[in-house]
Design an enzyme around this catalytic site. Structure first.
Site, short mmCIF file in Angstrom:
data_model
loop_
_atom_site.label_atom_id
_atom_site.label_comp_id
_atom_site.label_asym_id
_atom_site.label_seq_id
_atom_site.Cartn_x
_atom_site.Cartn_y
_atom_site.Cartn_z
N TYR A 95 -25.14 96.56 52.79
CA TYR A 95 -24.70 97.71 51.99
C TYR A 95 -25.75 98.82 52.05
O TYR A 95 -25.44 99.98 52.36
CB TYR A 95 -24.46 97.32 50.53
CG TYR A 95 -24.44 98.51 49.60
CD1 TYR A 95 -23.36 99.39 49.61
CD2 TYR A 95 -25.53 98.81 48.78
CE1 TYR A 95 -23.35 100.52 48.81
CE2 TYR A 95 -25.52 99.93 47.98
CZ TYR A 95 -24.44 100.79 47.99
OH TYR A 95 -24.45 101.92 47.21
N LYS A 100 -25.86 102.92 53.88
CA LYS A 100 -26.28 104.21 53.29
C LYS A 100 -27.34 104.88 54.16
O LYS A 100 -27.31 106.10 54.38
CB LYS A 100 -26.78 104.00 51.86
CG LYS A 100 -25.69 103.56 50.89
CD LYS A 100 -24.55 104.56 50.83
CE LYS A 100 -23.45 104.15 49.87
NZ LYS A 100 -22.28 105.04 49.91
N SER A 153 -27.67 106.45 47.99
CA SER A 153 -28.19 105.51 47.00
C SER A 153 -29.70 105.43 47.06
O SER A 153 -30.30 105.57 48.14
CB SER A 153 -27.58 104.13 47.25
OG SER A 153 -28.26 103.14 46.53
#
Length: 342
Positions: free
Chosen positions: A152, A156, A127
């Site tokens: 979150y 990544k 991302s």
């Protein structure tokens, strides 16, 4: 093209469109999904588009023994595209351990199995959140990775680090991390699209749900940012263009022996669009008037983020061709179909 490709999270938004793109290129696809954030109905949509039903296994990738059993049963997998992950930023702040377990344990267990193979190819769904508020725009792959704004985003970043460290010691493993910007839209057939559970976390599903009447009003968070119209800027890429990039990346892994065993690519359009530009594009492309209001800024939002896609364009031979109006029209077509079926 031929070969057997595992797609984890293959019934999700980006995963399902990538399964379609793979099958249309001639690959055999096996999907793993635990259906925690997706619907088994998506399988039928994939079949209606391609005329072929991919193999499907309902597996929770947090269960190490299940992952091991899968790879023993399917010992002829030529490549893995790993989408399966929890992805709601707000939820990750509220429940960080869930995100660290789901997003990292599953990655580790898959890489452990791939490291045993004589040759393995792996694509990681990463991302643009890894860049935070970038120092320079457009954002290049070499741009600094900033401290994550959420658990979150951190999964990544850590996920990429895990893959890098694994590639250093597992000579048989080749991997590519694809850093997505903002995927939107739906397949032109409206057989598959974005199906957010509960309140949408992303702008475009909120727009379409407001237009159809599921939501009373769209909140535009802040109009006092240092941008032309005061609203945040993002790089909105059509999900089918994004899916095609995965096929291009897979081709590079399978066919280019000279490629490094770990690479990173930004996937976007290379163009930033403000929130109000997206709103006006939706109204223009659909003829629908949108009920929206300006609200307070939302914590954690970066001012602007859009990709420098030069590397993906040159190395992968891939381009994002779909414009914003077309992308939003496809999202609206999908929303109308979903609403008819409810």
């Amino acid at each position: 093209m031929s070969g057997k490709i595992l797609v984890t999270g293959g019934l999700g938004f980006i995963g399902s469109h990538t399964v379609v793109a793979l099958q249309e290129k001639g690959y055999d696809v096996v999907i793993i999904d635990n259906l925690s954030n997706s619907s088994i109905d998506v399988l039928a949509g994939i079949t209606r588009i391609t005329g072929k039903t991919p193999e499907f296994e309902k597996i929770d990738l947090r269960e190490k023994s299940s992952v091991k059993d899968f790879f023993e049963k399917h010992n002829d997998i030529d490549g893995v595209i790993h989408f399966a992950a929890s992805k709601a930023v707000g939820e990750s702040v509220q429940n960080p351990l869930l995100y660290y377990e789901n997003n990292l344990a599953s990655l580790i267990y898959i890489l452990q199995e791939l490291s045993k193979k004589d040759r393995a190819n792996f694509i990681f769904s990463s991302s643009c959140t890894v860049y935070g508020q970038a120092d320079e725009l457009p954002i290049k792959e070499e741009s600094p990775v900033k401290k994550a704004e959420s658990p979150y985003g951190n999964t990544k970043q850590i996920g990429e680090e895990i893959i890098i460290d694994t590639c250093k010691v597992a000579e048989s493993l080749k991997a590519i991390s694809l850093r997505y910007f903002n995927p939107i839209g739906a397949h032109k057939t409206a057989e598959i699209g974005e199906l957010p559970l509960g309140t949408p976390q992303n702008l475009v599903p909120f727009i379409t749900q407001t237009a159809i009447g599921k939501r009373e009003q769209l909140s535009v968070f802040g109009d006092d940012y240092p941008t032309e119209d005061g609203t945040c800027i993002r790089d909105y890429i059509h999900v089918v263009d994004l899916a095609e990039a995965h096929v291009s990346a897979l081709t590079r892994l399978l066919e280019n022996e000279e490629a490094p065993n770990y690479e990173v690519f930004n996937l976007g359009t290379g163009k930033g669009s403000s929130v109000l530009e997206v709103v006006h594009s939706f109204e223009r492309s659909t003829g629908e008037k949108l009920n929206y209001k300006i609200a307070e800024r939302r914590e954690g939002d970066v001012v602007a983020a859009y990709a420098d896609t030069t590397k993906a364009n040159k190395v992968l031979g891939w381009n994002a061709d779909t414009n914003l109006d077309t992308s939003l029209a496809s999202a609206w077509k999908w929303e109308k179909k979903v609403s008819e079926q409810e």
